[in-house]
Design a protein around this motif. Structure first.
Motif, PDB file in Angstrom:
ATOM      1  N   ALA A 182       0.834  -1.208   0.000  1.00 43.71           N
ATOM      2  CA  ALA A 182       0.000   0.000   0.000  1.00 43.71           C
ATOM      3  C   ALA A 182       0.867   1.256   0.000  1.00 43.71           C
ATOM      4  O   ALA A 182       0.602   2.210  -0.751  1.00 43.71           O
ATOM      5  N   PHE A 183       1.898   1.271   0.823  1.00 42.98           N
ATOM      6  CA  PHE A 183       2.774   2.439   0.875  1.00 42.98           C
ATOM      7  C   PHE A 183       3.518   2.618  -0.446  1.00 42.98           C
ATOM      8  O   PHE A 183       3.604   3.730  -0.983  1.00 42.98           O
ATOM      9  N   SER A 184       4.066   1.529  -0.971  1.00 40.91           N
ATOM     10  CA  SER A 184       4.846   1.609  -2.209  1.00 40.91           C
ATOM     11  C   SER A 184       3.992   2.130  -3.362  1.00 40.91           C
ATOM     12  O   SER A 184       4.444   2.958  -4.168  1.00 40.91           O
ATOM     13  N   ARG A 185       2.766   1.652  -3.448  1.00 41.99           N
ATOM     14  CA  ARG A 185       1.889   2.079  -4.537  1.00 41.99           C
ATOM     15  C   ARG A 185       1.446   3.527  -4.377  1.00 41.99           C
ATOM     16  O   ARG A 185       1.318   4.253  -5.368  1.00 41.99           O
ATOM     17  N   GLU A 186       1.235   3.946  -3.149  1.00 38.16           N
ATOM     18  CA  GLU A 186       0.786   5.319  -2.918  1.00 38.16           C
ATOM     19  C   GLU A 186       1.839   6.329  -3.356  1.00 38.16           C
ATOM     20  O   GLU A 186       1.514   7.387  -3.896  1.00 38.16           O
ATOM     21  N   TYR A 187       3.118   5.995  -3.143  1.00 42.04           N
ATOM     22  CA  TYR A 187       4.173   6.986  -3.375  1.00 42.04           C
ATOM     23  C   TYR A 187       5.159   6.583  -4.481  1.00 42.04           C
ATOM     24  O   TYR A 187       6.247   7.157  -4.581  1.00 42.04           O
ATOM     25  N   ASP A 188       4.773   5.622  -5.326  1.00 36.73           N
ATOM     26  CA  ASP A 188       5.617   5.217  -6.453  1.00 36.73           C
ATOM     27  C   ASP A 188       7.021   4.849  -6.001  1.00 36.73           C
ATOM     28  O   ASP A 188       8.022   5.285  -6.577  1.00 36.73           O
ATOM     29  N   LEU A 189       7.079   4.017  -4.980  1.00 33.19           N
ATOM     30  CA  LEU A 189       8.346   3.534  -4.455  1.00 33.19           C
ATOM     31  C   LEU A 189       8.410   2.018  -4.574  1.00 33.19           C
ATOM     32  O   LEU A 189       7.413   1.375  -4.913  1.00 33.19           O
ATOM     33  N   LEU A 190       9.572   1.460  -4.319  1.00 27.43           N
ATOM     34  CA  LEU A 190       9.756   0.025  -4.467  1.00 27.43           C
ATOM     35  C   LEU A 190       9.628  -0.654  -3.110  1.00 27.43           C
ATOM     36  O   LEU A 190      10.162  -0.167  -2.112  1.00 27.43           O
ATOM     37  N   PRO A 191       8.954  -1.789  -3.049  1.00 23.23           N
ATOM     38  CA  PRO A 191       8.817  -2.513  -1.784  1.00 23.23           C
ATOM     39  C   PRO A 191      10.169  -3.005  -1.288  1.00 23.23           C
ATOM     40  O   PRO A 191      11.041  -3.376  -2.075  1.00 23.23           O
ATOM     41  N   VAL A 192      10.306  -3.047   0.035  1.00 23.52           N
ATOM     42  CA  VAL A 192      11.580  -3.461   0.620  1.00 23.52           C
ATOM     43  C   VAL A 192      11.577  -4.928   1.019  1.00 23.52           C
ATOM     44  O   VAL A 192      12.608  -5.454   1.448  1.00 23.52           O
ATOM     45  N   THR A 193      10.438  -5.612   0.887  1.00 20.47           N
ATOM     46  CA  THR A 193      10.361  -7.026   1.262  1.00 20.47           C
ATOM     47  C   THR A 193      10.202  -7.889   0.020  1.00 20.47           C
ATOM     48  O   THR A 193       9.608  -7.474  -0.985  1.00 20.47           O
ATOM     49  N   ASN A 194      10.704  -9.103   0.107  1.00 20.90           N
ATOM     50  CA  ASN A 194      10.603 -10.032  -1.019  1.00 20.90           C
ATOM     51  C   ASN A 194       9.148 -10.361  -1.347  1.00 20.90           C
ATOM     52  O   ASN A 194       8.771 -10.435  -2.523  1.00 20.90           O
ATOM     53  N   SER A 195       8.331 -10.553  -0.319  1.00 25.07           N
ATOM     54  CA  SER A 195       6.936 -10.920  -0.565  1.00 25.07           C
ATOM     55  C   SER A 195       6.202  -9.825  -1.315  1.00 25.07           C
ATOM     56  O   SER A 195       5.453 -10.096  -2.270  1.00 25.07           O
ATOM     57  N   ALA A 196       6.413  -8.573  -0.923  1.00 18.49           N
ATOM     58  CA  ALA A 196       5.737  -7.467  -1.593  1.00 18.49           C
ATOM     59  C   ALA A 196       6.310  -7.244  -2.988  1.00 18.49           C
ATOM     60  O   ALA A 196       5.584  -6.878  -3.923  1.00 18.49           O
ATOM     61  N   GLN A 197       7.609  -7.467  -3.162  1.00 18.55           N
ATOM     62  CA  GLN A 197       8.205  -7.342  -4.493  1.00 18.55           C
ATOM     63  C   GLN A 197       7.618  -8.374  -5.446  1.00 18.55           C
ATOM     64  O   GLN A 197       7.329  -8.074  -6.609  1.00 18.55           O
ATOM     65  N   GLU A 198       7.455  -9.587  -4.962  1.00 17.59           N
ATOM     66  CA  GLU A 198       6.881 -10.637  -5.808  1.00 17.59           C
ATOM     67  C   GLU A 198       5.441 -10.308  -6.187  1.00 17.59           C
ATOM     68  O   GLU A 198       5.017 -10.515  -7.333  1.00 17.59           O
ATOM     69  N   ALA A 199       4.682  -9.781  -5.232  1.00 16.71           N
ATOM     70  CA  ALA A 199       3.306  -9.393  -5.523  1.00 16.71           C
ATOM     71  C   ALA A 199       3.261  -8.261  -6.539  1.00 16.71           C
ATOM     72  O   ALA A 199       2.425  -8.260  -7.451  1.00 16.71           O
ATOM     73  N   MET A 200       4.165  -7.299  -6.407  1.00 13.40           N
ATOM     74  CA  MET A 200       4.199  -6.188  -7.346  1.00 13.40           C
ATOM     75  C   MET A 200       4.602  -6.671  -8.743  1.00 13.40           C
ATOM     76  O   MET A 200       4.027  -6.250  -9.753  1.00 13.40           O
ATOM     77  N   SER A 201       5.586  -7.564  -8.815  1.00 14.27           N
ATOM     78  CA  SER A 201       6.044  -8.071 -10.112  1.00 14.27           C
ATOM     79  C   SER A 201       4.936  -8.817 -10.849  1.00 14.27           C
ATOM     80  O   SER A 201       4.888  -8.819 -12.083  1.00 14.27           O
ATOM     81  N   ALA A 202       4.034  -9.440 -10.096  1.00 15.96           N
ATOM     82  CA  ALA A 202       2.975 -10.247 -10.703  1.00 15.96           C
ATOM     83  C   ALA A 202       1.710  -9.448 -11.009  1.00 15.96           C
ATOM     84  O   ALA A 202       0.777  -9.984 -11.615  1.00 15.96           O
ATOM     85  N   SER A 203       1.696  -8.176 -10.617  1.00 20.46           N
ATOM     86  CA  SER A 203       0.473  -7.386 -10.743  1.00 20.46           C
ATOM     87  C   SER A 203       0.529  -6.450 -11.942  1.00 20.46           C
ATOM     88  O   SER A 203       1.431  -5.607 -12.033  1.00 20.46           O
ATOM     89  N   PRO A 204      -0.432  -6.544 -12.877  1.00 19.33           N
ATOM     90  CA  PRO A 204      -0.454  -5.641 -14.026  1.00 19.33           C
ATOM     91  C   PRO A 204      -0.541  -4.167 -13.633  1.00 19.33           C
ATOM     92  O   PRO A 204      -0.037  -3.308 -14.357  1.00 19.33           O
ATOM     93  N   ARG A 205      -1.175  -3.889 -12.490  1.00 23.33           N
ATOM     94  CA  ARG A 205      -1.330  -2.480 -12.091  1.00 23.33           C
ATOM     95  C   ARG A 205       0.011  -1.822 -11.775  1.00 23.33           C
ATOM     96  O   ARG A 205       0.115  -0.597 -11.742  1.00 23.33           O
ATOM     97  N   ASP A 206       1.038  -2.632 -11.541  1.00 18.59           N
ATOM     98  CA  ASP A 206       2.347  -2.091 -11.175  1.00 18.59           C
ATOM     99  C   ASP A 206       3.353  -2.182 -12.318  1.00 18.59           C
ATOM    100  O   ASP A 206       4.564  -2.062 -12.095  1.00 18.59           O
ATOM    101  N   ALA A 207       2.864  -2.361 -13.528  1.00 21.87           N
ATOM    102  CA  ALA A 207       3.771  -2.580 -14.663  1.00 21.87           C
ATOM    103  C   ALA A 207       4.744  -1.420 -14.866  1.00 21.87           C
ATOM    104  O   ALA A 207       5.895  -1.639 -15.287  1.00 21.87           O
ATOM    105  N   ASP A 208       4.319  -0.188 -14.555  1.00 19.16           N
ATOM    106  CA  ASP A 208       5.199   0.960 -14.793  1.00 19.16           C
ATOM    107  C   ASP A 208       6.400   0.966 -13.846  1.00 19.16           C
ATOM    108  O   ASP A 208       7.434   1.574 -14.145  1.00 19.16           O
ATOM    109  N   LEU A 209       6.280   0.272 -12.712  1.00 24.21           N
ATOM    110  CA  LEU A 209       7.399   0.209 -11.774  1.00 24.21           C
ATOM    111  C   LEU A 209       8.351  -0.948 -12.076  1.00 24.21           C
ATOM    112  O   LEU A 209       9.438  -1.027 -11.485  1.00 24.21           O
ATOM    113  N   ALA A 210       7.962  -1.832 -12.980  1.00 26.18           N
ATOM    114  CA  ALA A 210       8.763  -3.027 -13.257  1.00 26.18           C
ATOM    115  C   ALA A 210      10.215  -2.715 -13.647  1.00 26.18           C
ATOM    116  O   ALA A 210      11.140  -3.366 -13.137  1.00 26.18           O
TER     117      ALA A 210
END
Length: 408
Positions: free
Chosen positions: A321-349
């Motif tokens: 939630a924090f990473s998406r709100e402020y266009d930052l990268l997650p600091v945990t592996n679990s959140a990074q994996e979730a972001m990598s798998a989510s189309p909504r976060d494609a611009d951060l890939a």
């Protein structure tokens, strides 16, 4: 500005077991509409509902003030329980912080991305808990590039050629080089890495005036600055915020940027692309990463309550939630994996892909705060009209060695 998180405790009789934790945090918002106050208010409400008897007061300050505020509180003997700030090594060296393992459960501590955990260590012990991360990529204006008939560069020579073509088309800042006092340490590090070196040698000692670093700044001065390819503002006087603003106005052909620039540029209708930072003969071996830190102070002795709160802060849901709100990268592996798998976060890939091989500021060195301040004030002179890269980098090296000796 100071704000207070939700204070309503839920359930349980009032008594000696009630504890109020104090957290000082930095504001990542661009206005009151998206202030970090809103994020913390929501998080605290959820936490307090699940943990009767523990309340959390959150004070949010701008990045211009937050580190100073915490320093003043600690000096006055009133350290907060936690502080989410830009550095931690001074407090760790003074014995004021809990170690990570003291205030995080084993699964939560193990979930941090390893490169970030390592950057949070002093003498091989982790004190800094990574809270937010970003990497830098080269942004370019697609419209201006199309008008000049050029493509995104992959080498320094291509970058210089692109800048010449942009200048010929009347672009105000063909390549924006912000070496002003706001964040010169970032632009400097990005270029030193792309030149094959960096701030430290292989033994962890400062390395400003290495042959490669001097060659990098000599190239910047000779091939970009002296040829008028960095715009009308002298690099030593150009701050990052002003360079970003010029990019959103369509006045910049290329510059190094972090993820938050995407939203700002898109809001102004700027069509842009991002590519890895070019190196001398091809893609740079590493890019610059930045992490901000959560710290836990020992003074008030609320170790168990702090652990409960930080385990909640670092849940996958809250990190995302924090990473998406402020266009930052997650600091945990679990959140990074979730972001990598989510189309909504494609611009951060593209930024996320750079993180594992990124290099962070040497924040584990207690001298870094002083050295960083020196870079901000001095490094722009290296590419000035009468500047000497070798002389300026040599002076920075001498100051860094002195600061390192004093801190040690």
């Amino acid at each position: 500005m100071g704000v207070t998180g939700a204070l309503a405790g839920c359930g349980g009789p009032a008594g000696s077991d009630d504890v109020t934790l104090r957290l000082v945090a930095a504001d990542y918002g661009r206005s009151s509409a998206d202030s970090s106050k809103k994020y913390w208010d929501g998080l605290v409400r959820g936490f307090e509902a699940q943990h009767p008897g523990t309340k959390v007061d959150v004070s949010v300050y701008s990045w211009n003030d937050v580190d100073r505020k915490v320093k003043e509180m600690v000096a006055a003997g009133h350290a907060p329980d936690m502080a989410q700030i830009g550095a931690y090594a001074d407090y760790a060296a003074a014995g004021k912080l809990y170690q990570a393992e003291d205030v995080l459960s084993i699964p939560v501590q193990a979930d941090f991305a390893s490169e970030l955990s390592d950057a949070g260590k002093v003498n091989r012990v982790q004190y800094g808990l990574p809270f937010a991360a970003s990497t830098r990529l080269l942004f370019y204006n697609r419209t201006l590039f199309a008008q000049a008939g050029i493509t995104a560069p992959t080498t320094w020579s291509e970058l210089a050629a692109d800048a010449r073509a942009l200048k010929a088309k009347g672009v105000k800042f063909p390549y924006a080089l912000p070496l002003g006092p706001e964040e010169a340490q970032a632009e400097t590090m990005q270029w030193l890495l792309s030149g094959g070196d960096g701030y430290l040698d292989g033994f962890g000692s400062y390395n400003f005036d290495s042959t490669q670093n001097v060659a990098t700044f000599t190239w910047l001065k000779d091939e970009l600055v002296d040829k008028g390819l960095t715009g009308p503002v002298e690099p030593a006087k150009l701050n990052r915020a002003d360079a970003f603003a010029a990019f959103t106005r369509g006045e910049v052909g290329m510059l190094n940027g972090h993820p938050s620039l995407m939203k700002a540029a898109a809001a102004e209708g700027v069509k842009f692309g991002v590519v890895p930072m070019p190196g001398v003969d091809g893609r740079a071996k590493s890019t610059m990463g930045v992490a901000d830190w959560m710290t836990a102070f020992r003074q008030n002795g609320h170790q168990d309550r702090i652990r409960d709160f930080l385990d909640y802060v670092y849940s996958e849901k809250n990190v995302l939630a924090f990473s998406r709100e402020y266009d930052l990268l997650p600091v945990t592996n679990s959140a990074q994996e979730a972001m990598s798998a989510s189309p909504r976060d494609a611009d951060l890939a593209p930024f996320l892909e750079e993180l594992p091989s990124s290099e962070l500021y040497p924040v584990g060195k207690t001298s870094w705060a002083a050295v960083s301040a020196d870079i901000k004030q001095q490094v722009g002179k290296a590419v000035g009209p009468e500047g000497s890269p070798a002389a300026v980098l040599g002076a920075l090296q001498r100051e860094a060695v002195t600061a390192d000796g004093s801190a040690g």
